[in-house]
Scaffold this motif. Structure first.
Motif, PDB file in Angstrom:
ATOM      1  N   LEU A 109      46.131  42.653  40.090  1.00 60.96           N
ATOM      2  CA  LEU A 109      45.816  43.203  38.769  1.00 60.96           C
ATOM      3  C   LEU A 109      44.728  42.392  38.070  1.00 60.96           C
ATOM      4  N   SER A 110      44.661  41.100  38.317  1.00 64.92           N
ATOM      5  CA  SER A 110      43.583  40.298  37.739  1.00 64.92           C
ATOM      6  C   SER A 110      42.233  40.738  38.288  1.00 64.92           C
ATOM      7  N   ALA A 111      42.162  40.959  39.594  1.00 66.24           N
ATOM      8  CA  ALA A 111      40.908  41.420  40.189  1.00 66.24           C
ATOM      9  C   ALA A 111      40.543  42.818  39.692  1.00 66.24           C
ATOM     10  N   LEU A 112      41.545  43.689  39.576  1.00 65.50           N
ATOM     11  CA  LEU A 112      41.269  45.052  39.110  1.00 65.50           C
ATOM     12  C   LEU A 112      40.791  45.064  37.666  1.00 65.50           C
ATOM     13  N   SER A 113      41.418  44.277  36.802  1.00 64.71           N
ATOM     14  CA  SER A 113      40.994  44.233  35.395  1.00 64.71           C
ATOM     15  C   SER A 113      39.612  43.614  35.258  1.00 64.71           C
ATOM     16  N   ALA A 114      39.269  42.621  36.094  1.00 65.57           N
ATOM     17  CA  ALA A 114      37.942  42.017  36.033  1.00 65.57           C
ATOM     18  C   ALA A 114      36.865  43.017  36.432  1.00 65.57           C
ATOM     19  N   VAL A 115      37.116  43.773  37.495  1.00 60.92           N
ATOM     20  CA  VAL A 115      36.137  44.777  37.933  1.00 60.92           C
ATOM     21  C   VAL A 115      36.002  45.889  36.898  1.00 60.92           C
TER      22      VAL A 115
END
Length: 339
Positions: A188-194
């Motif tokens: 979820l951290s990677a998804l929110s950053a993208v």
């Protein structure tokens, strides 16, 4: 022979939802660790550096103007329609409704209000900090710029930092902050950053924000997520107060539902020494209501039909007739005709 119905896939899904959920691994609130504190201080220093670079009209402002004159929406017009829809992922209303629906379901399943309260606190911090920075610095956007090469600060604008970018970082990042497992938190951290990166670049493509607005918006949203552990005690106290208020309200409703015993009902009989229940004491019974006359009668004393004395007519109701004789009298003799 009776056979049991085989459960369908939908039955299995509802059976899984009805089970008591297991306690997630990371359900406990995170604390402000040293690593998080270092990240917060670094992000704050980066935030101040970006503001200072724009105030002194440094190379960052010149880069803003170069990107604006490049006009990305004219260079790649074929993706304009897609970007118009994608930038909605940074708008406050739609994203808050979607994330609140998901966190509300999690609150119901985990029997805790912390997900919803954490979202509310993060959005409140976002409105206060980003709103104050926007109106405090008053920078104009690319479409309203007045002087080429100027930083356009303190001219009554509300563009610096980018609210769409900061909202995307906070709204989608709160899902990673409240993740139940380490693996879910990483994904979820990677998804929110993208997602937040794409929202910020979409505003630059559409020409509604300077590039420095987007960079400062990323830093502003990240500061809010990093500062959330400081507000966890406040969230815990708010949850305890709300749940206590719910319990008191439920108890008050329960007392209201227990209606008092009617006056005419007999008291419960208490058992005597012989084992037989004692006869209940007689209680006064309310007198029955008197019958009221119909509303269509005129004013005055009236009696009901049952209280009236029947009246029998003394004579026949037929009108008198000269040619008729009473039934009880004998008919008169007819004269004999001579012939």
């Amino acid at each position: 022979m009776r056979t049991e119905r085989k459960p369908t896939r939908l039955d299995r899904v509802f059976a899984r939802l009805d089970r008591e959920p297991e306690r997630p691994e990371l359900l406990d609130a995170p604390e402000m660790s040293r690593h998080r504190l270092v990240l917060f201080a670094s992000t704050l220093a980066f935030y101040i550096a970006i503001v200072w670079a724009v105030v002194i009209t440094s190379w960052l402002v010149r880069l803003d103007w170069q990107v604006m004159f490049f006009r990305p929406y004219q260079q790649w017009p074929q993706i304009h329609a897609f970007v118009d829809y994608y930038v909605v992922l940074g708008q406050r209303g739609p994203t808050a409704v979607m994330v609140a629906a998901w966190l509300g379901w999690r609150s119901w399943r985990q029997h805790t209000l912390r997900p919803l309260l954490a979202l509310g606190v993060s959005l409140l911090l976002l409105n206060i900090t980003v709103g104050a920075a926007k109106y405090g610095m008053g920078r104009l956007g690319p479409h309203y710029a007045t002087t080429i090469g100027a930083n356009e600060m303190w001219l009554g604008g509300d563009i610096f930092p980018s609210g769409h970018t900061a909202n995307a970082v906070v709204t989608w990042g709160i899902l990673a902050y409240l993740a139940a497992t380490h693996r879910a938190r990483r994904w979820l951290s990677a998804l929110s950053a993208v997602t937040s990166l794409g929202v910020g670049m979409s505003t630059v493509y559409l020409g509604t924000h300077w590039l420095s607005d987007v960079v400062l918006g990323w830093a502003a949203g990240l500061l809010i997520l990093l500062a959330l552990p400081w507000f966890e005690p406040l969230i815990a106290r708010a949850e305890a107060w709300i749940l206590g208020l719910r319990d008191r309200w439920s108890a008050a409703r329960g007392r209201d539902r227990t209606a008092p015993r009617p006056v005419g009902s007999p008291a419960p009989a208490a058992p005597t020494a012989s084992g037989r229940p004692e006869a209940p004491a007689c209680e006064p019974v309310a007198a029955p209501r008197t019958a009221r006359p119909p509303l269509y009668l005129a004013a005055g004393p009236h009696t009901t039909r049952s209280d009236r004395t029947p009246v029998t007519p003394a004579a026949s109701r037929r009108p008198p007739h000269a040619d008729r004789h009473p039934r009880s009298s004998a008919p008169a003799a007819r004269p004999l005709s001579g012939g």
